[in-house]
Design a protein around this motif. Structure first.
Motif, PDB file in Angstrom:
ATOM      1  N   LYS A  51       6.091  66.568  48.805  1.00 20.39           N
ATOM      2  CA  LYS A  51       6.905  67.134  49.885  1.00 20.39           C
ATOM      3  C   LYS A  51       6.687  68.632  50.029  1.00 20.39           C
ATOM      4  O   LYS A  51       6.563  69.151  51.151  1.00 20.39           O
ATOM      5  CB  LYS A  51       8.390  66.859  49.623  1.00 20.39           C
ATOM      6  N   PHE A  52       6.623  69.359  48.908  1.00 21.19           N
ATOM      7  CA  PHE A  52       6.537  70.814  48.971  1.00 21.19           C
ATOM      8  C   PHE A  52       5.103  71.332  48.894  1.00 21.19           C
ATOM      9  O   PHE A  52       4.868  72.518  49.135  1.00 21.19           O
ATOM     10  CB  PHE A  52       7.399  71.439  47.877  1.00 21.19           C
ATOM     11  N   GLY A  53       4.158  70.460  48.542  1.00 23.33           N
ATOM     12  CA  GLY A  53       2.750  70.836  48.568  1.00 23.33           C
ATOM     13  C   GLY A  53       2.340  71.839  47.517  1.00 23.33           C
ATOM     14  O   GLY A  53       1.302  72.488  47.647  1.00 23.33           O
ATOM     15  N   LYS A  54       3.115  71.974  46.458  1.00 25.72           N
ATOM     16  CA  LYS A  54       2.795  72.916  45.391  1.00 25.72           C
ATOM     17  C   LYS A  54       3.451  72.461  44.102  1.00 25.72           C
ATOM     18  O   LYS A  54       4.333  71.595  44.105  1.00 25.72           O
ATOM     19  CB  LYS A  54       3.236  74.327  45.743  1.00 25.72           C
ATOM     20  N   ILE A  55       3.016  73.053  42.974  1.00 26.06           N
ATOM     21  CA  ILE A  55       3.539  72.652  41.670  1.00 26.06           C
ATOM     22  C   ILE A  55       4.409  73.733  41.032  1.00 26.06           C
ATOM     23  O   ILE A  55       5.113  73.447  40.067  1.00 26.06           O
ATOM     24  CB  ILE A  55       2.404  72.268  40.706  1.00 26.06           C
ATOM     25  N   LYS A  56       4.349  74.933  41.540  1.00 22.30           N
ATOM     26  CA  LYS A  56       5.188  76.001  41.002  1.00 22.30           C
ATOM     27  C   LYS A  56       6.503  76.011  41.766  1.00 22.30           C
ATOM     28  O   LYS A  56       6.621  76.592  42.849  1.00 22.30           O
ATOM     29  CB  LYS A  56       4.495  77.362  41.106  1.00 22.30           C
ATOM     30  N   LEU A  57       7.488  75.354  41.194  1.00 23.40           N
ATOM     31  CA  LEU A  57       8.794  75.202  41.827  1.00 23.40           C
ATOM     32  C   LEU A  57       9.842  75.649  40.814  1.00 23.40           C
ATOM     33  O   LEU A  57      10.421  74.838  40.093  1.00 23.40           O
ATOM     34  CB  LEU A  57       9.010  73.744  42.239  1.00 23.40           C
ATOM     35  N   GLU A  58      10.105  76.941  40.758  1.00 22.24           N
ATOM     36  CA  GLU A  58      10.931  77.514  39.701  1.00 22.24           C
ATOM     37  C   GLU A  58      12.271  78.055  40.174  1.00 22.24           C
ATOM     38  O   GLU A  58      13.047  78.572  39.374  1.00 22.24           O
ATOM     39  CB  GLU A  58      10.146  78.625  38.982  1.00 22.24           C
ATOM     40  N   ASP A  59      12.574  77.971  41.465  1.00 24.75           N
ATOM     41  CA  ASP A  59      13.868  78.442  41.962  1.00 24.75           C
ATOM     42  C   ASP A  59      14.991  77.575  41.388  1.00 24.75           C
ATOM     43  O   ASP A  59      14.792  76.389  41.106  1.00 24.75           O
ATOM     44  CB  ASP A  59      13.914  78.370  43.487  1.00 24.75           C
ATOM     45  N   ARG A  60      16.166  78.170  41.231  1.00 19.33           N
ATOM     46  CA  ARG A  60      17.341  77.439  40.777  1.00 19.33           C
ATOM     47  C   ARG A  60      18.573  77.964  41.521  1.00 19.33           C
ATOM     48  O   ARG A  60      18.545  79.057  42.101  1.00 19.33           O
ATOM     49  CB  ARG A  60      17.545  77.617  39.261  1.00 19.33           C
ATOM     50  N   ASP A  61      19.648  77.189  41.487  1.00 23.91           N
ATOM     51  CA  ASP A  61      20.896  77.613  42.119  1.00 23.91           C
ATOM     52  C   ASP A  61      22.061  77.160  41.257  1.00 23.91           C
ATOM     53  O   ASP A  61      21.918  76.285  40.388  1.00 23.91           O
ATOM     54  CB  ASP A  61      21.014  77.032  43.530  1.00 23.91           C
ATOM     55  N   PHE A  62      23.211  77.747  41.488  1.00 22.49           N
ATOM     56  CA  PHE A  62      24.434  77.372  40.775  1.00 22.49           C
ATOM     57  C   PHE A  62      25.017  76.137  41.459  1.00 22.49           C
ATOM     58  O   PHE A  62      24.922  76.003  42.694  1.00 22.49           O
ATOM     59  CB  PHE A  62      25.424  78.540  40.812  1.00 22.49           C
TER      60      PHE A  62
END
Length: 314
Positions: free
Chosen positions: A158-169
């Motif tokens: 879906k996002f087309g990438k492997i670096k997915l490091e964002d986070r949320d509360f």
């Protein structure tokens, strides 16, 4: 002057770490795409298998470019006791190891060879979704492993990438809320047990958000958790949200979510049959469960919540 120098040195070190991480992700993606080109297996399946095995290893292991580890008896063949790497020799003993970089050797320590070999193992069944699931089951013999890899592949695609490091509360930080470390506390409803999560107290209707990238695996009523949602992320972690008052209209099982997506609202449901509410103050129960490839276990989410809270407010 010395303080300024030390500060600049620290900034330089952080920049170097970020550059190294970027290079690592770029190199991995290049290998996944190359493997796709020569095997026709979509890169996101290859990346998801590698991601799963990376997150199944001990946290103190040194991070490798590629983390897939194929057992020696599968790689070399049962009779190849000397572990000779010549591809023709491996084939003679019915080993699965293959040469992915063109040097006529199948080296289980070479990232290109490993990815090419794993892709060929999966492609024995075909590149379609159901075929990949069958291949994964026949290789790992574990439902949760198959489920996790397929979910991670869905996110990567879906996002087309492997670096997915964002986070949320997990609750909207512009609302009033409070929480402390409550993991391991005693609970009595339904029998003596420990509290497997952190309670975040907030008013009814406070938005509940996804903390991570993942796939919604579970929705519906639970005797203890009331209206709850379970999300499996790309790091082999299951995120459990309990006691919600309801769900957002566009949320459904199988959906890919990202940090900040609104899942529903804070409530006080649970401790009884469907619809039971108000037996305790409104709050969100947030739990995290790690899968290490053999078993799944609860761990304390509090340190992560503190970190994600800071990230959400910055």
């Amino acid at each position: 002057m010395m303080v300024c120098f030390l500060f600049l040195a620290l900034i330089f070190q952080v920049q170097q770490v970020h550059a190294k991480e970027k290079d690592l992700y770029d190199e991995r993606m290049a290998l996944y795409k190359k493997t796709q080109a020569v095997t026709q297996l979509p890169w996101y399946y290859i990346a998801a298998i590698d991601q799963y095995e990376r997150n199944s290893k001990k946290s103190d292991d040194e991070e490798q470019l590629v983390s897939i580890s194929i057992p020696s008896e599968i790689w070399f063949g049962i009779g190849n006791s000397s572990r000779i790497k010549a591809e023709s020799f491996i084939q003679f003993f019915q080993g699965r190891g293959k040469d992915g970089n063109g040097d006529h050797k199948a080296n289980p320590n070479n990232p290109e060879d490993v990815l090419y070999t794993m892709a060929n193992i999966i492609m024995e069944y075909g590149p379609a979704k159901d075929e990949v699931k069958i291949a994964l089951w026949n290789y790992y013999h574990r439902d949760l492993t198959v489920q996790t890899i397929m979910n991670t592949a869905k996110v990567f695609r879906k996002f087309g990438k492997i670096k997915l490091e964002d986070r949320d509360f997990p609750v909207a930080t512009e609302y009033n809320y409070s929480y402390n470390s409550t993991w391991g506390d005693r609970r009595g409803f339904g029998g003596l047990r420990i509290h497997e999560g952190t309670d975040i107290f907030a008013d009814y209707g406070t938005p509940v958000k996804s903390t991570t990238y993942g796939v919604i695996e579970m929705m519906g009523w639970n005797l203890y958790g009331g209206w709850r949602i379970g999300i499996r992320d790309i790091n082999n972690i299951y995120h459990y949200y309990g006691h919600m008052s309801g769900y957002s209209d566009d949320i459904e099982v199988g959906q890919v979510v990202k940090p900040g997506d609104v899942l529903g609202k804070v409530g006080s449901t649970g401790y009884g049959p469907p619809g039971t509410s108000g037996k305790f103050p409104p709050h969100l129960h947030y739990g995290m469960y790690k899968d290490n490839g053999y078993s799944e276990f609860s761990f304390d989410p509090y340190p992560y919540l503190r970190k994600w809270e800071r990230m959400a407010k910055d």
